[in-house]
Design a protein around this motif. Structure first.
Motif, PDB file in Angstrom:
ATOM      1  N   LEU A 196      74.196 -97.859 130.846  1.00 36.56           N
ATOM      2  CA  LEU A 196      74.741 -98.832 129.902  1.00 36.56           C
ATOM      3  C   LEU A 196      74.100-100.206 130.095  1.00 36.56           C
ATOM      4  CD1 LEU A 196      78.551 -97.922 129.988  1.00 36.56           C
ATOM      5  CD2 LEU A 196      76.779 -97.111 128.412  1.00 36.56           C
ATOM      6  N   ASN A 197      73.606-100.476 131.296  1.00 34.98           N
ATOM      7  CA  ASN A 197      72.945-101.748 131.553  1.00 34.98           C
ATOM      8  C   ASN A 197      71.529-101.789 130.994  1.00 34.98           C
ATOM      9  OD1 ASN A 197      75.066-103.014 132.970  1.00 34.98           O
ATOM     10  ND2 ASN A 197      74.523-101.905 134.841  1.00 34.98           N
ATOM     11  N   MET A 198      71.012-100.616 130.611  1.00 34.59           N
ATOM     12  CA  MET A 198      69.654-100.551 130.105  1.00 34.59           C
ATOM     13  C   MET A 198      69.626-100.948 128.631  1.00 34.59           C
ATOM     14  SD  MET A 198      66.838 -97.487 130.527  1.00 34.59           S
ATOM     15  CE  MET A 198      67.579 -96.297 129.416  1.00 34.59           C
ATOM     16  N   TRP A 199      70.115-100.083 127.760  1.00 33.30           N
ATOM     17  CA  TRP A 199      70.100-100.355 126.316  1.00 33.30           C
ATOM     18  C   TRP A 199      71.492-100.275 125.701  1.00 33.30           C
ATOM     19  CZ3 TRP A 199      66.009 -95.998 126.174  1.00 33.30           C
ATOM     20  CH2 TRP A 199      64.750 -96.508 126.555  1.00 33.30           C
ATOM     21  N   GLY A 200      72.517-100.302 126.522  1.00 35.92           N
ATOM     22  CA  GLY A 200      73.855-100.095 125.996  1.00 35.92           C
ATOM     23  C   GLY A 200      74.146 -98.613 125.877  1.00 35.92           C
ATOM     24  N   PRO A 201      75.227 -98.217 125.241  1.00 43.51           N
ATOM     25  CA  PRO A 201      75.581 -96.800 125.136  1.00 43.51           C
ATOM     26  C   PRO A 201      74.595 -96.043 124.260  1.00 43.51           C
ATOM     27  CG  PRO A 201      77.025 -98.120 123.766  1.00 43.51           C
ATOM     28  CD  PRO A 201      76.216 -99.092 124.582  1.00 43.51           C
ATOM     29  N   PRO A 202      74.359 -94.766 124.538  1.00 39.37           N
ATOM     30  CA  PRO A 202      73.494 -93.968 123.671  1.00 39.37           C
ATOM     31  C   PRO A 202      73.940 -94.074 122.217  1.00 39.37           C
ATOM     32  CG  PRO A 202      74.009 -92.747 125.658  1.00 39.37           C
ATOM     33  CD  PRO A 202      74.857 -93.994 125.689  1.00 39.37           C
ATOM     34  N   GLY A 203      72.964 -94.267 121.346  1.00 39.09           N
ATOM     35  CA  GLY A 203      73.264 -94.467 119.939  1.00 39.09           C
ATOM     36  C   GLY A 203      73.241 -95.923 119.531  1.00 39.09           C
ATOM     37  N   ALA A 204      73.258 -96.831 120.512  1.00 36.08           N
ATOM     38  CA  ALA A 204      73.148 -98.255 120.209  1.00 36.08           C
ATOM     39  C   ALA A 204      71.749 -98.544 119.645  1.00 36.08           C
ATOM     40  CB  ALA A 204      73.411 -99.084 121.465  1.00 36.08           C
ATOM     41  N   PRO A 205      71.588 -99.616 118.894  1.00 40.33           N
ATOM     42  CA  PRO A 205      70.302 -99.901 118.241  1.00 40.33           C
ATOM     43  C   PRO A 205      69.111 -99.926 119.183  1.00 40.33           C
ATOM     44  CG  PRO A 205      72.012-101.323 117.336  1.00 40.33           C
ATOM     45  CD  PRO A 205      72.633-100.589 118.488  1.00 40.33           C
ATOM     46  N   ALA A 206      69.302-100.377 120.407  1.00 32.65           N
ATOM     47  CA  ALA A 206      68.179-100.487 121.338  1.00 32.65           C
ATOM     48  C   ALA A 206      67.587 -99.123 121.690  1.00 32.65           C
ATOM     49  CB  ALA A 206      68.612-101.212 122.612  1.00 32.65           C
ATOM     50  N   TRP A 207      68.393 -98.080 121.658  1.00 30.98           N
ATOM     51  CA  TRP A 207      67.860 -96.745 121.937  1.00 30.98           C
ATOM     52  C   TRP A 207      66.849 -96.347 120.870  1.00 30.98           C
ATOM     53  CZ3 TRP A 207      69.287 -93.002 125.814  1.00 30.98           C
ATOM     54  CH2 TRP A 207      70.160 -93.507 126.773  1.00 30.98           C
ATOM     55  N   ALA A 208      67.157 -96.575 119.629  1.00 29.73           N
ATOM     56  CA  ALA A 208      66.216 -96.259 118.560  1.00 29.73           C
ATOM     57  C   ALA A 208      64.999 -97.174 118.601  1.00 29.73           C
ATOM     58  CB  ALA A 208      66.912 -96.366 117.204  1.00 29.73           C
ATOM     59  N   ALA A 209      65.213 -98.417 119.004  1.00 24.52           N
ATOM     60  CA  ALA A 209      64.107 -99.376 119.066  1.00 24.52           C
ATOM     61  C   ALA A 209      63.061 -98.963 120.088  1.00 24.52           C
ATOM     62  CB  ALA A 209      64.644-100.770 119.396  1.00 24.52           C
ATOM     63  N   HIS A 210      63.458 -98.109 121.043  1.00 22.31           N
ATOM     64  CA  HIS A 210      62.525 -97.649 122.082  1.00 22.31           C
ATOM     65  C   HIS A 210      62.200 -96.163 121.955  1.00 22.31           C
ATOM     66  CE1 HIS A 210      62.320-101.349 124.435  1.00 22.31           C
ATOM     67  NE2 HIS A 210      63.591-101.524 124.123  1.00 22.31           N
ATOM     68  N   ASP A 211      62.463 -95.595 120.796  1.00 23.66           N
ATOM     69  CA  ASP A 211      62.213 -94.171 120.590  1.00 23.66           C
ATOM     70  C   ASP A 211      60.845 -93.971 119.935  1.00 23.66           C
ATOM     71  OD1 ASP A 211      62.186 -91.474 119.986  1.00 23.66           O
ATOM     72  OD2 ASP A 211      64.268 -91.430 119.327  1.00 23.66           O
ATOM     73  N   PRO A 212      59.875 -93.364 120.653  1.00 27.01           N
ATOM     74  CA  PRO A 212      58.557 -93.134 120.055  1.00 27.01           C
ATOM     75  C   PRO A 212      58.597 -92.298 118.780  1.00 27.01           C
ATOM     76  CG  PRO A 212      58.423 -92.906 122.425  1.00 27.01           C
ATOM     77  CD  PRO A 212      59.885 -93.017 122.086  1.00 27.01           C
ATOM     78  N   ILE A 213      59.589 -91.437 118.646  1.00 29.28           N
ATOM     79  CA  ILE A 213      59.682 -90.651 117.414  1.00 29.28           C
ATOM     80  C   ILE A 213      60.044 -91.554 116.240  1.00 29.28           C
ATOM     81  CG2 ILE A 213      61.063 -88.894 116.234  1.00 29.28           C
ATOM     82  CD1 ILE A 213      61.017 -87.237 118.734  1.00 29.28           C
ATOM     83  N   VAL A 214      60.981 -92.459 116.449  1.00 24.67           N
ATOM     84  CA  VAL A 214      61.354 -93.401 115.399  1.00 24.67           C
ATOM     85  C   VAL A 214      60.193 -94.335 115.080  1.00 24.67           C
ATOM     86  CG1 VAL A 214      62.903 -95.313 114.808  1.00 24.67           C
ATOM     87  CG2 VAL A 214      63.806 -93.293 116.005  1.00 24.67           C
ATOM     88  N   ASN A 215      59.470 -94.756 116.105  1.00 21.41           N
ATOM     89  CA  ASN A 215      58.406 -95.746 115.947  1.00 21.41           C
ATOM     90  C   ASN A 215      57.014 -95.127 115.930  1.00 21.41           C
ATOM     91  OD1 ASN A 215      60.315 -97.968 116.103  1.00 21.41           O
ATOM     92  ND2 ASN A 215      60.475 -97.488 118.273  1.00 21.41           N
ATOM     93  N   ALA A 216      56.939 -93.860 115.599  1.00 28.12           N
ATOM     94  CA  ALA A 216      55.670 -93.127 115.702  1.00 28.12           C
ATOM     95  C   ALA A 216      54.553 -93.743 114.872  1.00 28.12           C
ATOM     96  CB  ALA A 216      55.888 -91.669 115.287  1.00 28.12           C
ATOM     97  N   ASN A 217      54.887 -94.379 113.762  1.00 29.87           N
ATOM     98  CA  ASN A 217      53.838 -94.934 112.902  1.00 29.87           C
ATOM     99  C   ASN A 217      53.031 -96.020 113.613  1.00 29.87           C
ATOM    100  OD1 ASN A 217      52.645 -94.709 110.241  1.00 29.87           O
ATOM    101  ND2 ASN A 217      53.337 -96.806 109.913  1.00 29.87           N
TER     102      ASN A 217
END
Length: 308
Positions: A196-217
């Motif tokens: 939780l100290n990393m990006w907050g709870p799973p599903g929080a915006p920061a998790w997607a912001a660091h997801d290579p699949i989401v940011n693959a482009n």
């Protein structure tokens, strides 16, 4: 490292972004650069392999596994990087630190793992420091192994102009889907940290912001290598009979998850028309034998991309 073999050259601090504390000349082909990270307020040790005389060369950053190489488990000691890169025109930078951190910037300091601002360090502070000590071409590549494989791809999406190539060796390059959430959470927990100290709870915006699949482009135009295996031990692992039970119990599920994550990112890249290389071997556990084989397989692609 023999103390007698090391020549220590003090380098005055000249930049808040890249405070080079000292340069230790271990041998004509190996230098240790100590860098003070302003973002983490700590000195980080970085081993650098290079040609004699430090000629102009591109840079290949190789991140360590879950223990951050602080536990002695590293490319340097187990991955055969010294003989492999001998004679190659490249500066290979091996940071030591970042255990169980996922090599990202944490939102909060952790009671156990402390302050982690590894995205800032790897993408900004360290390159500036390396440029002070070595003559570089400006062409860079980055790789991660096991824990750091996914973060290496994330770092490339966070600073797409910095890297021409990225390689993920036997890790999970996604923070989403059950596999990505499970991997990130379990790695941090293994180190005693609170995810939780990393990006907050799973599903929080920061998790997607660091997801290579989401940011693959953001990976478009780079040389991309995704390597893993089924987890079933094989000759590539170079394991003895006494090591096989551990490989089956621990290595098989970890490597199987890595392959699932790699396949997911590969499918996303393919859907976007982004060229990449996916290599899922039919045999191979989560071992240094496999990691070294993945490095050898990926190097021609990486070398072409950075002009090594």
């Amino acid at each position: 490292m023999a103390a007698a073999a090391a020549t220590i050259l003090a380098v005055p601090a000249t930049s808040a972004r890249a405070d080079v504390v000292s340069v230790q000349e271990v041998s004509p082909t190996e230098t240790v650069v100590l860098v003070h990270s302003p973002s983490m307020n700590r000195v980080i040790r970085n081993q650098v392999l290079h040609l004699p005389g430090k000629p102009v060369a591109p840079v290949f950053y190789m991140l360590p596994g879950a223990g951050g190489a602080e536990d002695g488990v590293s490319w340097y000691h187990h991955g055969g990087v010294r003989p492999f890169f001998a004679g190659k025109r490249v500066n290979v930078v091996l940071p030591i630190g970042g255990r169980f951190s996922m090599f990202t910037d944490w939102q909060h300091d952790d009671p156990v793992l402390g302050r982690n601002k590894w995205q800032t360090y790897i993408n900004h502070e360290l390159p500036a420091a390396i440029a002070k000590v070595f003559r570089t071409t400006g062409a860079n590549a980055i790789s991660g192994v096991s824990m750091s494989a996914g973060p290496a791809v994330d770092l490339a999406t966070q600073a797409p102009q910095r890297y021409r190539a990225v390689a993920a060796y036997s890790g999970c390059p996604t923070t989403g889907f059950p596999l990505g959430v499970l991997t990130n959470t379990m790695v941090v927990a293994r180190g005693g940290g609170n995810v939780l100290n990393m990006w907050g709870p799973p599903g929080a915006p920061a998790w997607a912001a660091h997801d290579p699949i989401v940011n693959a482009n953001r990976l478009r135009g780079k040389a991309i290598y995704l390597g893993s295996a089924t987890g079933v031990p094989g000759p590539v692992d170079r394991l003895g009979p006494l090591e096989l039970p551990g490989a089956l119990i621990g290595g098989l599920p970890v490597e199987s998850v890595a392959s699932g994550c790699n396949a997911a990112l590969s499918a996303r890249l393919a859907s976007l028309g982004i060229a990449h290389h996916l290599d899922i071997r039919p045999l191979g556990s989560h071992s240094w034998g496999l990691f070294a084989a993945e490095l050898r397989a990926s190097w021609p692609m990486i070398a072409r991309a950075i002009g090594a």
